[in-house]
Motif scaffolding. Structure first.
Motif, PDB file in Angstrom:
ATOM      1  N   ILE A  17     -12.107  15.851   2.072  1.00 15.12           N
ATOM      2  CA  ILE A  17     -10.301  15.770   2.104  1.00 15.12           C
ATOM      3  C   ILE A  17      -9.685  14.128   1.435  1.00 15.12           C
ATOM      4  CG2 ILE A  17      -8.173  17.071   2.195  1.00 15.12           C
ATOM      5  CD1 ILE A  17      -8.841  19.706   2.326  1.00 15.12           C
ATOM      6  N   LEU A  18     -10.055  13.666   3.276  1.00 14.54           N
ATOM      7  CA  LEU A  18     -10.090  12.374   3.815  1.00 14.54           C
ATOM      8  C   LEU A  18     -10.080  11.191   2.801  1.00 14.54           C
ATOM      9  CD1 LEU A  18      -8.677  10.635   6.132  1.00 14.54           C
ATOM     10  CD2 LEU A  18     -10.657  10.519   6.688  1.00 14.54           C
ATOM     11  N   ILE A  19     -11.324  11.292   2.375  1.00 21.54           N
ATOM     12  CA  ILE A  19     -11.684  10.699   0.828  1.00 21.54           C
ATOM     13  C   ILE A  19     -11.183  10.799   0.142  1.00 21.54           C
ATOM     14  CG2 ILE A  19     -13.534   9.325  -0.082  1.00 21.54           C
ATOM     15  CD1 ILE A  19     -15.534  10.656   2.530  1.00 21.54           C
ATOM     16  N   ALA A  20     -10.948  11.913  -0.524  1.00 21.67           N
ATOM     17  CA  ALA A  20     -10.142  12.318  -2.160  1.00 21.67           C
ATOM     18  C   ALA A  20      -8.784  11.693  -2.213  1.00 21.67           C
ATOM     19  CB  ALA A  20     -10.574  13.624  -2.290  1.00 21.67           C
ATOM     20  N   ALA A  21      -8.355  11.875  -0.792  1.00 19.93           N
ATOM     21  CA  ALA A  21      -6.744  11.863  -0.574  1.00 19.93           C
ATOM     22  C   ALA A  21      -6.559  10.514  -0.961  1.00 19.93           C
ATOM     23  CB  ALA A  21      -6.093  12.205  -0.060  1.00 19.93           C
ATOM     24  N   MET A  22      -7.587   9.855   0.058  1.00 16.51           N
ATOM     25  CA  MET A  22      -7.231   8.298   0.951  1.00 16.51           C
ATOM     26  C   MET A  22      -7.465   7.193  -0.946  1.00 16.51           C
ATOM     27  SD  MET A  22      -5.396   8.043   3.371  1.00 16.51           S
ATOM     28  CE  MET A  22      -5.431   6.100   3.655  1.00 16.51           C
ATOM     29  N   LYS A  23      -8.458   7.971  -1.291  1.00 13.85           N
ATOM     30  CA  LYS A  23      -9.185   7.099  -2.573  1.00 13.85           C
ATOM     31  C   LYS A  23      -7.890   6.692  -3.367  1.00 13.85           C
ATOM     32  CE  LYS A  23     -13.751   6.894  -4.344  1.00 13.85           C
ATOM     33  NZ  LYS A  23     -13.538   6.157  -4.898  1.00 13.85           N
ATOM     34  N   PRO A  24      -6.795   7.053  -4.094  1.00 13.77           N
ATOM     35  CA  PRO A  24      -5.998   6.579  -4.522  1.00 13.77           C
ATOM     36  C   PRO A  24      -5.079   4.981  -4.290  1.00 13.77           C
ATOM     37  CG  PRO A  24      -6.072   8.876  -5.136  1.00 13.77           C
ATOM     38  CD  PRO A  24      -6.351   8.625  -3.842  1.00 13.77           C
ATOM     39  N   LEU A  25      -5.644   4.650  -2.812  1.00 15.65           N
ATOM     40  CA  LEU A  25      -4.826   3.530  -2.558  1.00 15.65           C
ATOM     41  C   LEU A  25      -5.126   2.712  -2.087  1.00 15.65           C
ATOM     42  CD1 LEU A  25      -2.324   3.456  -0.177  1.00 15.65           C
ATOM     43  CD2 LEU A  25      -4.271   3.639   1.406  1.00 15.65           C
ATOM     44  N   ALA A  26      -6.698   2.897  -2.937  1.00 16.92           N
ATOM     45  CA  ALA A  26      -7.621   1.927  -2.927  1.00 16.92           C
ATOM     46  C   ALA A  26      -6.995   1.055  -4.753  1.00 16.92           C
ATOM     47  CB  ALA A  26      -8.703   1.383  -3.258  1.00 16.92           C
ATOM     48  N   ALA A  27      -6.243   2.276  -5.720  1.00 19.44           N
ATOM     49  CA  ALA A  27      -6.268   1.136  -6.270  1.00 19.44           C
ATOM     50  C   ALA A  27      -5.034   0.938  -6.754  1.00 19.44           C
ATOM     51  CB  ALA A  27      -6.417   2.854  -7.893  1.00 19.44           C
ATOM     52  N   VAL A  28      -4.272   1.708  -6.257  1.00 19.48           N
ATOM     53  CA  VAL A  28      -2.676   1.512  -6.238  1.00 19.48           C
ATOM     54  C   VAL A  28      -2.422  -0.346  -4.876  1.00 19.48           C
ATOM     55  CG1 VAL A  28      -2.071   2.259  -3.830  1.00 19.48           C
ATOM     56  CG2 VAL A  28      -0.260   2.073  -6.093  1.00 19.48           C
ATOM     57  N   MET A  29      -3.252  -0.560  -4.556  1.00 16.81           N
ATOM     58  CA  MET A  29      -3.530  -1.566  -3.630  1.00 16.81           C
ATOM     59  C   MET A  29      -3.598  -2.315  -4.468  1.00 16.81           C
ATOM     60  SD  MET A  29      -5.378  -0.650  -0.190  1.00 16.81           S
ATOM     61  CE  MET A  29      -4.982  -2.144   0.399  1.00 16.81           C
ATOM     62  N   ILE A  30      -4.491  -2.601  -5.689  1.00 22.59           N
ATOM     63  CA  ILE A  30      -5.003  -3.487  -6.360  1.00 22.59           C
ATOM     64  C   ILE A  30      -4.452  -4.324  -7.871  1.00 22.59           C
ATOM     65  CG2 ILE A  30      -6.608  -4.546  -8.291  1.00 22.59           C
ATOM     66  CD1 ILE A  30      -9.079  -2.815  -6.106  1.00 22.59           C
ATOM     67  N   GLU A  31      -3.897  -2.403  -8.294  1.00 19.41           N
ATOM     68  CA  GLU A  31      -2.886  -2.523  -9.065  1.00 19.41           C
ATOM     69  C   GLU A  31      -1.113  -3.666  -9.132  1.00 19.41           C
ATOM     70  OE1 GLU A  31      -2.476   0.966 -11.235  1.00 19.41           O
ATOM     71  OE2 GLU A  31      -4.668   1.463 -11.310  1.00 19.41           O
ATOM     72  N   THR A  32      -0.642  -2.897  -7.809  1.00 23.89           N
ATOM     73  CA  THR A  32       0.671  -3.786  -7.549  1.00 23.89           C
ATOM     74  C   THR A  32      -0.167  -5.376  -6.850  1.00 23.89           C
ATOM     75  OG1 THR A  32       0.351  -2.696  -5.534  1.00 23.89           O
ATOM     76  CG2 THR A  32       0.999  -1.658  -6.335  1.00 23.89           C
ATOM     77  N   GLY A  33      -1.163  -5.067  -6.597  1.00 23.52           N
ATOM     78  CA  GLY A  33      -1.115  -6.508  -6.077  1.00 23.52           C
ATOM     79  C   GLY A  33      -1.287  -7.399  -4.215  1.00 23.52           C
ATOM     80  N   ALA A  34      -0.871  -5.909  -3.581  1.00 19.45           N
ATOM     81  CA  ALA A  34      -1.186  -5.854  -2.461  1.00 19.45           C
ATOM     82  C   ALA A  34      -2.473  -6.140  -1.774  1.00 19.45           C
ATOM     83  CB  ALA A  34      -0.927  -3.801  -2.519  1.00 19.45           C
ATOM     84  N   ALA A  35      -3.547  -5.501  -1.882  1.00 20.36           N
ATOM     85  CA  ALA A  35      -4.652  -6.615  -1.820  1.00 20.36           C
ATOM     86  C   ALA A  35      -4.832  -7.308  -1.737  1.00 20.36           C
ATOM     87  CB  ALA A  35      -5.962  -5.533  -2.369  1.00 20.36           C
ATOM     88  N   PRO A  36      -4.173  -7.867  -2.690  1.00 23.82           N
ATOM     89  CA  PRO A  36      -4.339  -9.505  -3.194  1.00 23.82           C
ATOM     90  C   PRO A  36      -3.462 -10.308  -1.607  1.00 23.82           C
ATOM     91  CG  PRO A  36      -4.361  -8.720  -4.989  1.00 23.82           C
ATOM     92  CD  PRO A  36      -4.144  -7.184  -4.428  1.00 23.82           C
ATOM     93  N   LEU A  37      -2.103  -9.918  -2.226  1.00 27.19           N
ATOM     94  CA  LEU A  37      -1.057  -9.896  -0.616  1.00 27.19           C
ATOM     95  C   LEU A  37      -2.215 -10.091   0.543  1.00 27.19           C
ATOM     96  CD1 LEU A  37       0.894 -11.832  -0.594  1.00 27.19           C
ATOM     97  CD2 LEU A  37       2.128  -9.497  -0.577  1.00 27.19           C
TER      98      LEU A  37
END
Length: 609
Positions: free
Chosen positions: A470-490
């Motif tokens: 559940i930890l992995i499944a629930a946190m998985k979308p965080l990776a996608a949103v970090m890239i889409e919003t530009g948070a990860a590059p920042l």
């Protein structure tokens, strides 16, 4: 508020909650997941997409395979067969064998199962060697951390970084590709522990020592006075017993001998037929001469390879269980006697004790030795392992020692062990060859385990580490949103500013330190889920391959050496080893430095930028 700011707030809040440890990690992950939907950053389908992710499903199936290996005694067999023999030679030899074995097992089953399987074996071995448990248990766990980098299945993080590499447009990591750095990590860790471990580790035993069930059968046999003279006799076709009821077996002429039980064939199950048949087995205890005369008179044959009492009652087919009668049990007042078959028809009452004294039974067909059960009485039951597992899940009795736990330690390579090993080998072949995706290979292996009867569907559900899944499944979308919003590059640019005039090597160094330090405070899986999108964004921004960056992150998450909360396996040995918080980093720091060297300078040798 900008999407980047929202993501930053969510990440910081999640890290704070993870570190505080006041809210369960699973709850933190679910709150993080739902916050992405509540803030409008992701749709509901995107938010819950992780629960159907192939990598998450593959990780769940690995728990099933690991449980099957443990349940059938494969892991204990590895430990007993080699560890104790190695321990009698020398300390260095013992450490080499112990760390090599736990690393190999971790590579196949994961850290927690490997450490749990080896923990009682290592404790018992250390006691027999006259050594303190604190000298052995941290090396056991730290070797498991290094071993997790040998294969794809060593840890869920390996599966995550391989999956992330594919998502980033690069190749995933092959099953044994991790060993390119895993072997240097393991060899270096072993050298550090052997050369400096004795001086860096404390000399003490912990207050809590795992129970040793390796001689459990002998203990029970002696306690209940069944005696060493226990024999199993096979009914021949010429025996006068053929076709007669068990109640007609007259033991009166054979003074000193007692009929303990009658098994149907060679199944270790109580006879359910109304009469005795060919190849049934009679269990007798007592005077060997009287038993020999009984065998001659009734044309019964001793087994060709006569086992001792332990093996007769405690083997791959059948086992023993001690139960106590609790207050308010519905069994209070019922009459029982040694040799009696329980109401379910698949367990035998071998002995009964009241106030620690045995109630004698002369035969299995009458009232001799009968007693009325009271609260506090104990009984010794015998039957197949399956029957013990199913029937003792009853509120009317209290199990003194779990049959499942006892079996895992005392009956190595038990029933279905070979099938389990074959299924594991087949899964590895599928993973190595890439014939099918990893998730399919895992599902096929788990399905084969169920269809083979090794685990029931209910046992499979219990075996899965749902907190991790559940930890992995629930946190998985965080990776996608970090890239889409530009948070990860920042965040990756901020990391570059901290490093200064960044180079790919400097990036690996910065990512390792950030990941490894964070990993000492929260779980390595949660750390990887936060750091992977940052690493991918940094690699993309520099125009380099994400593969060395992801491998470096995987190594950093495995460097969980400095605190007992860095990994559940670290905490697992804290009690048995008697460790204090500060004693983890004394040995862990040299290993941490070695992992840093491999992560920063060895990784680029195999995966170019």
């Amino acid at each position: 508020m900008s999407p980047v700011a929202l993501v930053a707030i969510i990440i910081v809040a999640a890290i704070v909650l993870f570190i505080s440890n006041r809210v369960p990690a699973v709850v933190v992950a679910m709150l993080t997941c739902l916050s992405l939907w509540a803030t409008g950053l992701l749709s509901l389908d995107q938010t819950l997409a992780g629960f159907g992710d192939p990598a998450v499903i593959f990780i769940a199936t690995l728990f099933v395979v690991s449980s099957a290996l443990e349940l059938t005694g494969v892991t204990v067999w590895m430990g007993k067969r080699l560890l104790w023999n190695a321990g009698k030679k020398s300390r260095s030899r013992f450490f080499l064998v112990m760390m090599s074995l736990v690393a190999m097992l971790t590579a196949l089953t994961g850290i927690y199962g490997a450490v749990a399987a080896f923990l009682p074996v290592v404790v018992v071995t250390s006691v027999r060697l006259g050594q303190k448990t604190s000298q052995f248990l941290l090396p056991l766990v730290f070797a498991a951390h290094a071993g997790s980098m040998l294969t794809l299945t060593g840890t869920p993080v390996n599966v995550l970084v391989s999956d992330a590499s594919i998502d980033a447009g690069a190749e995933g990591f092959a099953f044994f590709e991790f060993a390119l750095v895993g072997l240097p990590l393991l060899v270096g860790s072993m050298l550090i522990i052997i050369l400096f471990g004795e001086r860096l580790l404390p000399q003490r035993n912990g207050p809590s020592i795992p129970s040793d069930f390796s001689r459990h059968a002998r203990t029970l046999v002696e306690q209940y006075g069944i005696g060493a003279n226990l024999h199993r006799l096979r009914v021949r076709s010429t025996s006068p017993c053929m076709g007669k009821a068990v109640s007609t077996v007259d033991m009166a002429p054979y003074v000193g001998a007692r009929l303990v039980a009658v098994h149907e064939g060679d199944t270790a199950q109580p006879i359910r037929r109304p009469h005795i048949g060919e190849n049934d087995h009679l269990l007798l205890s007592g005077n060997p001469d009287a038993i020999a005369k009984f065998a001659v008179d009734l044309h019964l044959s001793f087994r060709e390879h006569e086992e001792n009492s332990d093996d007769i009652l405690f083997n791959h087919q059948s086992g023993l269980a001690e139960v106590a009668i609790p207050p308010r049990s519905q069994l209070i007042g019922q009459t029982v006697f040694p040799g009696m078959v329980t109401e379910s028809g698949d367990l035998i009452i071998l002995a009964v004790q009241k106030a620690g004294k045995s109630v004698d039974g002369l035969n299995a067909n009458g009232d001799a030795g009968a007693t009325s059960l009271e609260a506090g009485d104990t009984m010794l039951l015998q039957g197949t392992w399956k029957a013990l597992d199913v029937r003792l899940n009853d509120p009317d009795v209290l199990i003194v020692s779990s049959p499942e736990l006892v079996r895992r330690q005392a009956v190595p390579m038990g029933a279905a062990a070979r099938q389990t090993v074959a299924i594991l080998a087949a899964m590895i072949v599928l993973l190595v060859t890439g014939i099918v995706p990893p998730a399919v290979a895992g599902i096929l292996a788990a399905g084969a385990i169920v269809l083979s009867g090794i685990l029931t569907p209910e046992q499979c559900f219990r075996a899965i580490g749902w907190s991790t899944v559940i930890l992995i499944a629930a946190m998985k979308p965080l990776a996608a949103v970090m890239i889409e919003t530009g948070a990860a590059p920042l965040i990756s640019r901020q990391l570059a500013n901290l490093v200064g005039d960044i180079s790919p090597t400097g990036l690996l160094a910065g990512l390792f330190l950030l990941t490894a330090i964070l990993g000492q405070l929260i779980s390595n899986t949660a750390t990887a889920l936060i750091m992977v999108p940052i690493g991918i964004a940094a690699a993309t921004g520099m125009g380099i391959s994400p593969r060395p960056v992801l491998m470096s992150i995987a190594i950093a998450t495995a460097a969980a050496f400095l605190t007992p909360i860095a990994s559940p396996a670290n905490a697992m040995v804290m009690g048995p080893g008697g460790y204090r918080f500060r004693e983890y980093w004394r040995l862990g720091l040299p290993l941490f430095v070695w992992f840093f060297i491999v992560s920063v300078f060895v990784v680029p040798l195999f995966w170019s930028f």
